[in-house]
Design an enzyme around this catalytic site. Structure first.
Site, PDB file in Angstrom:
ATOM      1  N   ASN A 393       0.820  -1.210   0.000  1.00  0.00           N
ATOM      2  CA  ASN A 393       0.000   0.000   0.000  1.00  0.00           C
ATOM      3  C   ASN A 393       0.854   1.260   0.000  1.00  0.00           C
ATOM      4  OD1 ASN A 393      -1.898   2.042   0.398  1.00  0.00           O
ATOM      5  ND2 ASN A 393      -3.174   0.816   1.726  1.00  0.00           N
ATOM      6  N   ASP A 394       1.443   1.606   1.148  1.00  0.00           N
ATOM      7  CA  ASP A 394       2.207   2.853   1.230  1.00  0.00           C
ATOM      8  C   ASP A 394       3.327   2.925   0.206  1.00  0.00           C
ATOM      9  OD1 ASP A 394       0.673   3.853   3.312  1.00  0.00           O
ATOM     10  OD2 ASP A 394       1.955   2.998   4.867  1.00  0.00           O
ATOM     11  N   VAL A 395       3.964   1.795  -0.094  1.00  0.00           N
ATOM     12  CA  VAL A 395       5.135   1.817  -0.982  1.00  0.00           C
ATOM     13  C   VAL A 395       4.757   1.990  -2.452  1.00  0.00           C
ATOM     14  CG1 VAL A 395       6.511   0.433   0.613  1.00  0.00           C
ATOM     15  CG2 VAL A 395       5.206  -0.717  -1.194  1.00  0.00           C
ATOM     16  N   ILE A 396       3.441   1.988  -2.755  1.00  0.00           N
ATOM     17  CA  ILE A 396       2.981   2.232  -4.135  1.00  0.00           C
ATOM     18  C   ILE A 396       2.042   3.427  -4.198  1.00  0.00           C
ATOM     19  CG2 ILE A 396       3.203  -0.202  -4.795  1.00  0.00           C
ATOM     20  CD1 ILE A 396       0.045  -0.241  -4.554  1.00  0.00           C
ATOM     21  N   ALA A 434       0.801   4.422   7.222  1.00  0.00           N
ATOM     22  CA  ALA A 434       1.029   5.870   7.258  1.00  0.00           C
ATOM     23  C   ALA A 434      -0.277   6.643   7.385  1.00  0.00           C
ATOM     24  CB  ALA A 434       1.776   6.318   6.005  1.00  0.00           C
TER      25      ALA A 434
END
Length: 653
Positions: A393-396, A434
């Site tokens: 999620n956060d990393v994309i 996040a």
């Protein structure tokens, strides 16, 4: 042995440890590096025992034997998904050991022999070692979900932290000047304060920042070791501790850079948004959640995959939670067999520790050359036909490029949004750790497969294989067996002697718990059940034993090949779960093949054979198995955990 020779030999061991760390930077040489590092560390321990003249102290050998046994138990018992917790725990052990060494150096050393530097370094070792111990235990608890992974704040927390740091600094200085009688009590107070500080220091770190925290604690454990080496005047401990401390600090810097945040932000818990300001918050009553069964135009998803030439898979922590790496490997194999170019995009902070995704994918034999770091793979998304996101999620999240004043703003992310088509296989559409909404979910290029990642991958695989082969391998379920008309079920119900043969397919399907259920079901029906263990079944010696022990299958039911083989001819049923080469009768006749002459388990001699394998393709040796066409064999093909579950239900025992 003279001091000069001790130092030279110690330097050789230090060089071995450095070489081991260097080799572990690449998956291709990681195993060799791990072995070199372990041997060098063992040599350093033996050298210390010899140089200090304490080889004959029995309690040391007893302690090392207990520690070695415990370490071996953890290494084989802990699942790959639990590796971050394991690393955090080992960091804590290192810090705790250093704190104990520093404490004893203060209490047991004759006061007259203690210099001011000795007292100061010992106190510093107590502080850093204790913080590492308690902080690592909190990190492990957060990672293992034994406590909330969210940051924990309370009123006056920052002030309390500052006060404790000042008190510890004052006490450490006081150790230099106090009289002998006060050293012990002061050291104990310092130990207690440092342990408490480690707890309140770590609880305010969020789960998403655990990769940084673990790297920092790893650095602390090395630093504590080096400082305790000063306290007891041991150059070897100083050198090894410094290496660990420096490497951990370098890794911490890399992690912070990858997340575009400072170390102070991570340590103060200022990286998780309580409210998002880059869009409206999801409304649980109105949010359009697309379940896997509701994905529009399912056939179109399969068509897109079949027409694609290049595919990039992006794994994340959701893959780890769902234990979906086995399904990801199967998906990759199907794509590559169809001539697709498949790569994996690995974000440096995906998961809960550095290299988390690499470890999980290595577990299922994904070749290391398919794994690409962010810097090398990111530009390829623009030319990629399909990006498949599995639990990330956060990393994309593209909001990292636009959503100012959020924790991820400015953090380098994988440019998944540039791909022509995007499939997202996540549990839901809620924000990641996040706390920032992901606009990618509403993109017209995205198809959402929400729910358990394993189930979503199964559906995607089903869509892809539909029309992929003109003559596909038939997947047989218990109800699909026609010629034998249920005879295999009656044979099992009436069986008095049953032998179960586990293989690597059981490991891939995580079916050992279903095997345990089958054993209990058959024994409740008064059948004698034994498990036949081939010495090379699985991916390491004892692989099957470890998996079955995990499912609490009694050890006395496991039999080695030489012991169990004579019993197959009298067995009513042999049940094969994910084994191929080790039961392949072609090993006796297929000259010139890799398995010719290899001893196998004689499952073919049983009166009835039931095979729970994924398919009828040859095993790793590439040799067709004639057992599949044997008259007394029944094939129940597919995921072993699912086919075993169906089989147990159909037995009706």
């Amino acid at each position: 042995m003279g001091t000069i020779y001790i130092n030279i030999i110690g330097l050789i061991f230090v060089a071995g440890i450095v070489l081991g760390i260097k080799l572990m930077s690449s998956p291709e040489t990681a195993v060799k590096g791990n072995a070199i590092g372990a041997i060098s560390m063992a040599g350093a321990i033996i050298l210390t025992l010899l140089s200090q003249g304490i080889v004959n102290i029995q309690i040391l050998w007893i302690s090392m034997a207990i520690g070695s046994a415990f370490g071996y138990y953890l290494s084989v018992k802990v699942a790959m998904i639990q590796m971050p917790q394991m690393v955090a725990l080992l960091n804590g052990f290192g810090g705790g050991s250093s704190a104990i060494v520093s404490l004893l150096s203060l209490i047991n050393t004759p006061y007259i022999n203690l210099t001011g530097v000795d007292k100061f370094t010992a106190g510093l070792g107590i502080i850093i070692g204790s913080i590492t111990l308690s902080g690592s235990l909190i990190a492990a608890a957060k990672l293992d979900r034994r406590m909330t992974s969210k940051p924990i704040f309370f009123r006056g927390q920052s002030l309390l932290n500052t006060v404790i740091l000042i008190i510890m600094a004052v006490l450490n200085i006081a150790l230099i000047v106090v009289v002998k009688a006060s050293i012990g009590p002061l050291a104990i107070i310092l130990l207690a304060l440092a342990l408490f500080f480690g707890v309140i220091f770590t609880v305010r770190v969020g789960g998403a920042d655990m990769p940084v925290t673990i790297s920092l604690l790893n650095s602390f454990s090395g630093l504590a070791g080096a400082i305790s080496g000063f306290a007891i005047s041991n150059p070897l401990l100083i050198a090894v501790g410094a290496i660990v401390g420096a490497s951990g600090l370098i890794l911490t810097g890399i992690m912070c850079k990858a997340m575009n945040r400072s170390l102070s932000q991570v340590m103060t818990g200022k990286t998780v948004a309580v409210h998002t300001d880059n869009g409206k918050k999801p409304d649980p009553d109105t949010e359009d959640v697309v379940e896997p069964d509701d994905v529009p135009d399912k056939r179109d998803a399969g068509t897109i995959l079949r027409n694609a030439e290049s595919i990039i898979i992006v794994p994340g922590y959701g893959m780890a939670l769902a234990q979906a790496q086995f399904h990801v490997k199967r998906f990759m194999d199907l794509l590559e067999n169809a001539g697709k170019d498949v790569k994996f995009a690995i974000h440096p902070v995906a998961g809960r520790m550095p290299g988390h995704m690499n470890v999980l994918l290595a577990e299922v034999d994904v070749p290391y050359d398919r794994l690409h770091e962010l810097e090398t793979i990111d530009a390829e998304f623009a030319d990629c036909d399909v990006a498949v996101v599995v639990g990330a999620n956060d990393v994309i999240n593209p909001a990292a490029n636009t959503a100012k004043d959020t924790p991820i703003y400015g953090m380098p992310v994988l440019s998944v949004e540039d791909a022509k088509d995007i499939f997202i296989l996540n549990l839901d559409t809620k924000p990641g750790y996040a706390g920032v909404d992901n606009p990618l979910y509403s993109s017209s290029k995205v198809r959402l497969f929400l729910g358990d990642a394993k189930d979503s991958l199964d559906k995607l695989i089903s869509m892809f294989t539909d029309e992929e082969h003109e003559d596909p391998v038939e997947i047989l379920k218990p109800d699909d067996i026609g010629d034998r008309d249920g005879d295999y079920l009656d044979a099992v119900r009436k069986a008095k002697r049953v032998i179960i043969i586990p293989g690597y397919g059981m490991a891939l399907a995580q079916a050992q718990f279903k095997v345990k259920s089958l054993v209990e079901t058959l024994e409740a029906n008064n059948a004698e059940v034994k498990l036949a263990i081939h010495p090379v079944a699985g991916r390491m010696p004892g692989h099957m034993n470890v998996l079955l022990a995990e499912a609490d299958v009694p050890y006395d039911k496991l039999f080695e090949m030489d012991e169990i083989n004579p019993e197959f001819e009298n067995a009513d049923v042999a049940i094969i779960v994910g084994a191929n080469d080790v039961v392949n009768p072609a090993a006796r006749s297929a000259e010139g093949t890799p398995i010719y002459g290899m001893p196998i388990l004689k499952a073919h001699e049983a009166r009835n054979v039931i095979i729970f394998n994924l398919d009828t393709q040859p095993g790793y040796a590439g040799v067709d198995n004639p057992l599949y066409t044997q008259d007394n064999a029944t094939l129940l093909l597919g995921n072993a955990a699912e086919t075993l579950d169906d089989f147990i239900n159909d037995l009706g025992l």
